[in-house]
Design a protein around this motif. Structure first.
Motif, PDB file in Angstrom:
ATOM      1  N   SER A   1     -33.692  10.868  28.619  1.00 11.10           N
ATOM      2  CA  SER A   1     -33.567  11.082  26.882  1.00 11.10           C
ATOM      3  C   SER A   1     -35.018  10.849  26.449  1.00 11.10           C
TER       4      SER A   1
ATOM      5  N   ASN B   1     -35.931  11.498  23.456  1.00  8.65           N
ATOM      6  CA  ASN B   1     -36.520  10.751  22.014  1.00  8.65           C
ATOM      7  C   ASN B   1     -35.625   9.007  22.893  1.00  8.65           C
TER       8      ASN B   1
ATOM      9  N   LYS C   1     -33.074   6.222  22.703  1.00  3.81           N
ATOM     10  CA  LYS C   1     -30.911   6.707  21.507  1.00  3.81           C
ATOM     11  C   LYS C   1     -30.149   6.067  22.515  1.00  3.81           C
TER      12      LYS C   1
ATOM     13  N   GLU D   1     -26.760   7.058  24.186  1.00  2.00           N
ATOM     14  CA  GLU D   1     -25.635   7.921  24.703  1.00  2.00           C
ATOM     15  C   GLU D   1     -24.080   7.916  24.217  1.00  2.00           C
TER      16      GLU D   1
ATOM     17  N   ILE E   1     -35.435   0.479  21.562  1.00  2.00           N
ATOM     18  CA  ILE E   1     -35.329   0.619  19.997  1.00  2.00           C
ATOM     19  C   ILE E   1     -36.042  -0.522  19.164  1.00  2.00           C
TER      20      ILE E   1
ATOM     21  N   SER F   1     -28.012   7.754  13.630  1.00  2.00           N
ATOM     22  CA  SER F   1     -28.960   7.913  14.013  1.00  2.00           C
ATOM     23  C   SER F   1     -28.878   9.712  14.098  1.00  2.00           C
TER      24      SER F   1
ATOM     25  N   ASN G   1     -30.482  11.354  16.287  1.00  2.00           N
ATOM     26  CA  ASN G   1     -30.719  12.655  16.912  1.00  2.00           C
ATOM     27  C   ASN G   1     -29.088  13.298  17.362  1.00  2.00           C
TER      28      ASN G   1
END
Length: 484
Positions: free
Chosen positions: A322, A324, A326, A328, A421, A475, A477
């Motif tokens: 990905s 960024n 994150k 999924e 993260i 989020s 995203n």
């Protein structure tokens, strides 16, 4: 020459809706790289119709005994015979729903499966007689019985599919990998290579049984994941351009039945690492061993929804990550058994854990994860209660001084190709706490592609909702996920 053909697997739930499969997959032309469209250049590996393998073996979720489980009990009343007849009745009912009563296709389909079921009944009756003699033990033959019964479901659906396609003027070819009534036995690779040696992908549509009989014995390693291994091997041996799995749902950010259909969205891309984590939870896109061959040959894998043929599905490939970091997917498993062994004698004794692991593997249950400290080892297992009880008895006899207990939990996991993260664990734990979910155990590896929470089984749905809302829906995203 660059291969044009794809190898595509159709799951059992989809196969039961054969009219949808016919319109959405088989009669839907494939667009080639040069822009031309064709019904061919596709190989289809089919599963048994929904419920049939449960009847032949045992119910995958409830453990209700099927023909195999009843036969293994060696009951003098022979309940397996009545069960075999009920499965045959179900198979013939499927034939009646697919073909008109007086059609040649129905007569062929009925004769085909009736003859095979008769073969199985005669074989099992003879095996019972042989095993009445002390020189022959039933346990030595049960794995072969399981293989033979498994072959019936896929042969039934594959043969029917060919009859259905020929009614629609499609040049379908039945490729039967079950090795029925054959006096030769090949390796898995050799069997598949021989079956496809004369296939003309440009002018015929092979319909292939999901079960392959071979020297290795697929069910010994993959049990009911054997059709995925057949699918993967065909793709790699025939050098397919793409591998496609057709399921009754999208590979989405969570189960829409738990979170709500409007709150989840299909995942556009992911990698085989994420697919492995899903497989560990029993929610596989593909079995890890089956995926290994595709990964090595860099064959792109696509997971599609049978009932939304316009959607491009989820593309799984080696090098995706990905853009960024994150989360999924939120996935999980219910009915997870936490088996805890506390024994101060294990401190400093490396052999203690080795023998414990061997007993767990011998029980036939699946290990999701485990944790340990100086004097306690906890395995988190998936398996039926009978196998768990067997394991408990063995452990108690071997470790007489240990305190051993088992508790039924649920596992909920946050998964992503890159989840590095800062503060993610704190955020996830806070979401569960705010939802009133008590965390029993947490697991997070340094690679940070998954984060597992063990919670009460009754809190499973609540935990999935809480993590999905906090880690995905809220989020930054989320808009990208919705349009992926």
């Amino acid at each position: 020459m660059t291969p044009n053909h794809s190898v595509e697997k159709i799951g059992g739930t989809s196969m039961s809706r054969y009219d949808d499969v016919l319109q959405n997959i088989w009669l839907r032309p494939k667009k080639l790289a040069d822009g031309h469209e064709t019904l061919y250049q596709r190989v289809f590996v089919v599963s048994a119709y929904a419920g049939i393998t449960n009847g032949l073996l045992e119910h995958k979720k409830t453990d209700e005994p099927g023909v195999y489980a009843l036969f293994a009990e060696m009951d003098d009343k022979r309940p397996w015979q009545a069960k075999l007849q009920r499965v045959l009745t179900d198979m013939l009912a499927i034939n009646s729903s697919m073909f008109s009563a007086d059609s040649l296709e129905k007569k062929r389909a009925d004769q085909f499966i009736s003859e095979r079921m008769h073969d199985v009944q005669v074989c099992l009756e003879h095996l019972e007689q042989v095993c009445n003699f002390g020189h022959f033990q039933l346990d030595d033959h049960l794995h072969r019985v399981r293989e033979m019964l498994s072959a019936l479901g896929e042969a039934h659906s594959a043969y029917n599919s060919v009859q259905l396609l020929r009614q629609h003027d499609v040049n379908a070819t039945f490729i039967d990998l079950t090795n029925w009534r054959s006096d030769t036995q090949q390796s898995l690779d050799d069997h598949i290579a021989a079956a496809f040696s004369a296939v003309d992908y440009a002018s015929e549509m092979p319909i292939v049984t999901g079960y392959t009989q071979c020297r290795e014995g697929l069910m010994r390693t993959f049990d009911r994941g054997y059709s995925e291994m057949t699918f993967s091997k065909i793709a790699t041996i025939t050098h397919a351009s793409e591998a496609v799995i057709h399921k009754e749902y999208h590979l989405s950010t969570a189960d829409p039945m738990l979170v709500g259909d409007g709150k989840v969205h299909p995942i556009g891309h992911t990698n085989y690492d994420v697919a492995d984590q899903l497989a560990n939870l029993g929610m596989e896109a593909i079995h890890p061993r089956a995926a290994a061959g595709l990964r090595r040959q860099n064959i792109l894998l696509r997971v599609k929804n049978t009932f939304e043929p316009e959607h491009s599905g989820t593309v799984i490939h080696n090098d995706y990550c990905s853009s960024n970091p994150k989360v999924e997917i939120i996935a999980g498993a219910r009915n997870v058994w936490a088996l805890e062994v506390f024994d101060q004698d294990m401190v400093g004794d490396f052999r203690y854990g080795q023998q414990l692991n061997e007993l767990v593997l011998e029980s036939g249950v699946r290990i999701l994860t485990k944790d340990y400290n100086a004097n306690t080892v906890t395995h988190y297992l998936k398996g039926n209660k009978r196998r768990i009880n067997w394991l408990m008895e063995r452990l108690q006899s071997v470790y007489a001084d240990a305190d051993i207990r088992v508790e039924k939990l649920a596992m909920v996991s946050a998964i992503g190709s890159d989840m590095k993260i800062p503060g993610l664990l704190q955020k996830a734990a806070g979401a569960l706490s705010a939802a009133g979910v008590n965390i029993q155990s947490v697991h997070q590896a340094m690679r940070q592609v998954d984060m597992m929470f063990l919670v009460s089984d009754s809190d499973y749905a609540k935990a999935v909702k809480a993590l999905h809302e906090t880690l995905i829906e809220q989020s930054d995203n989320w808009n990208q996920v919705k349009t992926a």
